[in-house]
Write a protein that holds these residues in place. Structure first.
Motif, PDB file in Angstrom:
ATOM      1  N   PHE A  57      -9.260  -8.581  -1.081  1.00  0.00           N
ATOM      2  CA  PHE A  57      -9.130  -8.644  -2.697  1.00  0.00           C
ATOM      3  C   PHE A  57      -8.604  -7.303  -3.090  1.00  0.00           C
ATOM      4  O   PHE A  57      -8.925  -6.246  -2.469  1.00  0.00           O
ATOM      5  N   TYR A  58      -7.912  -7.388  -4.070  1.00  0.00           N
ATOM      6  CA  TYR A  58      -7.358  -6.324  -5.002  1.00  0.00           C
ATOM      7  C   TYR A  58      -7.540  -6.646  -6.313  1.00  0.00           C
ATOM      8  O   TYR A  58      -7.476  -7.846  -6.692  1.00  0.00           O
ATOM      9  N   PHE A  59      -8.291  -5.936  -7.056  1.00  0.00           N
ATOM     10  CA  PHE A  59      -8.587  -6.240  -8.472  1.00  0.00           C
ATOM     11  C   PHE A  59      -8.096  -5.416  -9.631  1.00  0.00           C
ATOM     12  O   PHE A  59      -7.777  -4.202  -9.299  1.00  0.00           O
ATOM     13  N   LEU A  60      -7.499  -6.108 -10.707  1.00  0.00           N
ATOM     14  CA  LEU A  60      -6.856  -5.325 -11.783  1.00  0.00           C
ATOM     15  C   LEU A  60      -7.799  -4.612 -12.538  1.00  0.00           C
ATOM     16  O   LEU A  60      -8.683  -5.039 -13.185  1.00  0.00           O
ATOM     17  N   LYS A  61      -7.470  -3.358 -12.533  1.00  0.00           N
ATOM     18  CA  LYS A  61      -8.316  -2.369 -13.232  1.00  0.00           C
ATOM     19  C   LYS A  61      -7.314  -1.421 -13.828  1.00  0.00           C
ATOM     20  O   LYS A  61      -6.384  -0.624 -13.147  1.00  0.00           O
ATOM     21  N   GLY A  62      -7.369  -0.877 -14.981  1.00  0.00           N
ATOM     22  CA  GLY A  62      -6.478   0.079 -15.583  1.00  0.00           C
ATOM     23  C   GLY A  62      -5.045  -0.096 -15.356  1.00  0.00           C
ATOM     24  O   GLY A  62      -4.279   0.803 -15.176  1.00  0.00           O
ATOM     25  N   GLU A  64      -3.559  -1.422 -12.756  1.00  0.00           N
ATOM     26  CA  GLU A  64      -3.051  -1.396 -11.416  1.00  0.00           C
ATOM     27  C   GLU A  64      -3.995  -2.134 -10.577  1.00  0.00           C
ATOM     28  O   GLU A  64      -5.273  -2.443 -11.172  1.00  0.00           O
ATOM     29  N   LEU A  65      -3.724  -2.399  -9.332  1.00  0.00           N
ATOM     30  CA  LEU A  65      -4.550  -3.181  -8.318  1.00  0.00           C
ATOM     31  C   LEU A  65      -5.490  -2.065  -7.674  1.00  0.00           C
ATOM     32  O   LEU A  65      -4.864  -1.258  -7.086  1.00  0.00           O
ATOM     33  N   VAL A  66      -6.779  -2.287  -7.371  1.00  0.00           N
ATOM     34  CA  VAL A  66      -7.610  -1.476  -6.623  1.00  0.00           C
ATOM     35  C   VAL A  66      -8.376  -2.345  -5.657  1.00  0.00           C
ATOM     36  O   VAL A  66      -8.616  -3.375  -5.999  1.00  0.00           O
ATOM     37  N   VAL A  67      -8.333  -1.749  -4.666  1.00  0.00           N
ATOM     38  CA  VAL A  67      -8.833  -2.639  -3.375  1.00  0.00           C
ATOM     39  C   VAL A  67     -10.356  -2.789  -3.748  1.00  0.00           C
ATOM     40  O   VAL A  67     -11.010  -2.160  -4.228  1.00  0.00           O
ATOM     41  N   GLY A  68     -10.817  -3.925  -3.242  1.00  0.00           N
ATOM     42  CA  GLY A  68     -11.976  -4.572  -3.463  1.00  0.00           C
ATOM     43  C   GLY A  68     -12.457  -4.918  -2.057  1.00  0.00           C
ATOM     44  O   GLY A  68     -12.128  -4.218  -1.091  1.00  0.00           O
ATOM     45  N   PHE A  70     -13.104  -6.349   1.624  1.00  0.00           N
ATOM     46  CA  PHE A  70     -12.192  -6.733   2.474  1.00  0.00           C
ATOM     47  C   PHE A  70     -13.022  -6.813   4.009  1.00  0.00           C
ATOM     48  O   PHE A  70     -13.767  -6.149   4.157  1.00  0.00           O
ATOM     49  N   GLN A  71     -12.001  -7.365   4.867  1.00  0.00           N
ATOM     50  CA  GLN A  71     -12.419  -7.034   6.559  1.00  0.00           C
ATOM     51  C   GLN A  71     -11.068  -7.025   6.884  1.00  0.00           C
ATOM     52  O   GLN A  71      -9.970  -7.347   6.756  1.00  0.00           O
ATOM     53  N   GLY A  72     -11.199  -5.764   7.950  1.00  0.00           N
ATOM     54  CA  GLY A  72     -10.084  -5.297   8.576  1.00  0.00           C
ATOM     55  C   GLY A  72      -9.947  -3.828   8.487  1.00  0.00           C
ATOM     56  O   GLY A  72     -10.707  -3.180   8.157  1.00  0.00           O
ATOM     57  N   LYS A  73      -8.626  -3.182   8.971  1.00  0.00           N
ATOM     58  CA  LYS A  73      -8.887  -1.803   8.897  1.00  0.00           C
ATOM     59  C   LYS A  73      -8.782  -1.076   7.499  1.00  0.00           C
ATOM     60  O   LYS A  73      -8.488  -1.738   6.696  1.00  0.00           O
ATOM     61  N   PRO A  74      -8.873   0.149   7.176  1.00  0.00           N
ATOM     62  CA  PRO A  74      -8.747   0.708   5.912  1.00  0.00           C
ATOM     63  C   PRO A  74      -7.642   0.610   5.325  1.00  0.00           C
ATOM     64  O   PRO A  74      -6.529   0.223   5.839  1.00  0.00           O
ATOM     65  N   ALA A  75      -7.727   0.141   4.091  1.00  0.00           N
ATOM     66  CA  ALA A  75      -6.551  -0.320   3.186  1.00  0.00           C
ATOM     67  C   ALA A  75      -6.117   0.568   2.229  1.00  0.00           C
ATOM     68  O   ALA A  75      -6.757   1.794   1.897  1.00  0.00           O
ATOM     69  N   CYS A  76      -4.862   0.381   1.866  1.00  0.00           N
ATOM     70  CA  CYS A  76      -4.378   1.158   0.567  1.00  0.00           C
ATOM     71  C   CYS A  76      -5.373   0.910  -0.627  1.00  0.00           C
ATOM     72  O   CYS A  76      -5.682  -0.197  -0.698  1.00  0.00           O
ATOM     73  N   VAL A  77      -5.387   2.080  -1.377  1.00  0.00           N
ATOM     74  CA  VAL A  77      -6.640   1.867  -2.490  1.00  0.00           C
ATOM     75  C   VAL A  77      -5.983   1.471  -3.641  1.00  0.00           C
ATOM     76  O   VAL A  77      -6.683   0.712  -4.173  1.00  0.00           O
ATOM     77  N   ARG A  78      -4.811   1.855  -4.098  1.00  0.00           N
ATOM     78  CA  ARG A  78      -4.271   1.458  -5.229  1.00  0.00           C
ATOM     79  C   ARG A  78      -2.794   0.983  -5.022  1.00  0.00           C
ATOM     80  O   ARG A  78      -1.964   1.592  -4.575  1.00  0.00           O
ATOM     81  N   ILE A  79      -2.428  -0.099  -5.711  1.00  0.00           N
ATOM     82  CA  ILE A  79      -1.015  -0.597  -5.759  1.00  0.00           C
ATOM     83  C   ILE A  79      -0.825  -0.883  -7.142  1.00  0.00           C
ATOM     84  O   ILE A  79      -1.336  -1.705  -7.961  1.00  0.00           O
ATOM     85  N   ALA A  80       0.531  -0.379  -7.510  1.00  0.00           N
ATOM     86  CA  ALA A  80       1.204  -0.709  -8.727  1.00  0.00           C
ATOM     87  C   ALA A  80       1.513  -1.826  -9.086  1.00  0.00           C
ATOM     88  O   ALA A  80       2.035  -2.880  -8.155  1.00  0.00           O
ATOM     89  N   LEU A  81       1.468  -2.692 -10.376  1.00  0.00           N
ATOM     90  CA  LEU A  81       1.949  -3.996 -10.565  1.00  0.00           C
ATOM     91  C   LEU A  81       3.435  -3.980 -10.131  1.00  0.00           C
ATOM     92  O   LEU A  81       4.226  -2.718 -10.734  1.00  0.00           O
ATOM     93  N   GLY A  82       3.807  -4.886  -9.446  1.00  0.00           N
ATOM     94  CA  GLY A  82       5.339  -4.948  -8.993  1.00  0.00           C
ATOM     95  C   GLY A  82       5.622  -4.212  -7.698  1.00  0.00           C
ATOM     96  O   GLY A  82       6.845  -4.616  -7.242  1.00  0.00           O
ATOM     97  N   VAL A 131      -5.754 -10.216  -6.975  1.00  0.00           N
ATOM     98  CA  VAL A 131      -5.182 -11.008  -5.980  1.00  0.00           C
ATOM     99  C   VAL A 131      -6.024 -11.187  -4.670  1.00  0.00           C
ATOM    100  O   VAL A 131      -6.924 -10.242  -4.355  1.00  0.00           O
ATOM    101  N   LEU A 132      -5.822 -12.282  -3.940  1.00  0.00           N
ATOM    102  CA  LEU A 132      -6.298 -12.467  -2.666  1.00  0.00           C
ATOM    103  C   LEU A 132      -5.191 -12.194  -1.724  1.00  0.00           C
ATOM    104  O   LEU A 132      -4.211 -12.881  -1.911  1.00  0.00           O
TER     105      LEU A 132
END
Length: 167
Positions: A57-62, A64-68, A70-82, A131-132
């Motif tokens: 999961f990525y959750f909307l915070k401030g 932007e999307l912030v990683v929640g 998950f299962q798998g390798k370490p992920a990108c922490v923040r993703i801008a909308l769009g 998002v999922l």
């Protein structure tokens, strides 16, 4: 609490997603905590679905999307909308199936092994929650059947966060 989920082969996607929805509903029953339910949902999907290398999961915070959870390798922490598949699905409020991530303009490669991706927006009464996101090392891993099944599972997750009386 003990839970023994099963691994599905997805030869009958509609039937297998229905079975998985039943498992998820049971797993989330009675729990309203966002982190707990996201963690268990990600773990169930990662174990049950074949050919995944990331589920979470990525959750909307401030704004932007912030990683929640998950299962798998370490992920990108923040993703801008769009930006990337996750940010685009969030901005457009629609599920995006990407058969070849290399062909998606602006794809954000958190795990170089990922070759295909599906992102489902999490929409609640208050709007976009996040998002999922599921990734696979197999090109073309996801299709419309996966989109429909995962949209149902995402709705179960979102519904699990609301009080049972709807208030």
């Amino acid at each position: 609490m003990s839970f023994a989920g099963k691994r599905y082969e997805f030869r009958d996607k509609a039937g297998d997603y229905a079975g998985l929805a039943g498992e998820l509903a049971g797993l989330l029953a009675g729990e309203r905590d966002l982190v707990a339910n996201a963690a268990n949902t990600a773990a169930l999907l990662f174990e049950a679905l074949p050919q995944l290398n990331w589920a979470g999961f990525y959750f909307l915070k401030g704004g932007e999307l912030v990683v929640g959870p998950f299962q798998g390798k370490p992920a990108c922490v923040r993703i801008a909308l769009g930006k990337g598949v996750c940010g685009t699905a969030a901005l457009e409020r629609r599920t995006i199936v990407v058969p070849d991530v290399a062909a998606f303009p602006g794809h954000i490669a958190c795990d170089a092994a990922s070759r295909s991706e599906i992102v489902v927006p999490l929409l609640g009464a208050g709007g976009l929650l996040g998002v999922l996101d599921l990734d696979s090392p197999k090109p073309g891993r996801f299709d419309d059947g996966d989109a429909r099944g995962l949209e149902r599972l995402a709705a179960l997750f979102v519904d699990s966060l609301s009080p049972a009386d709807g208030g």
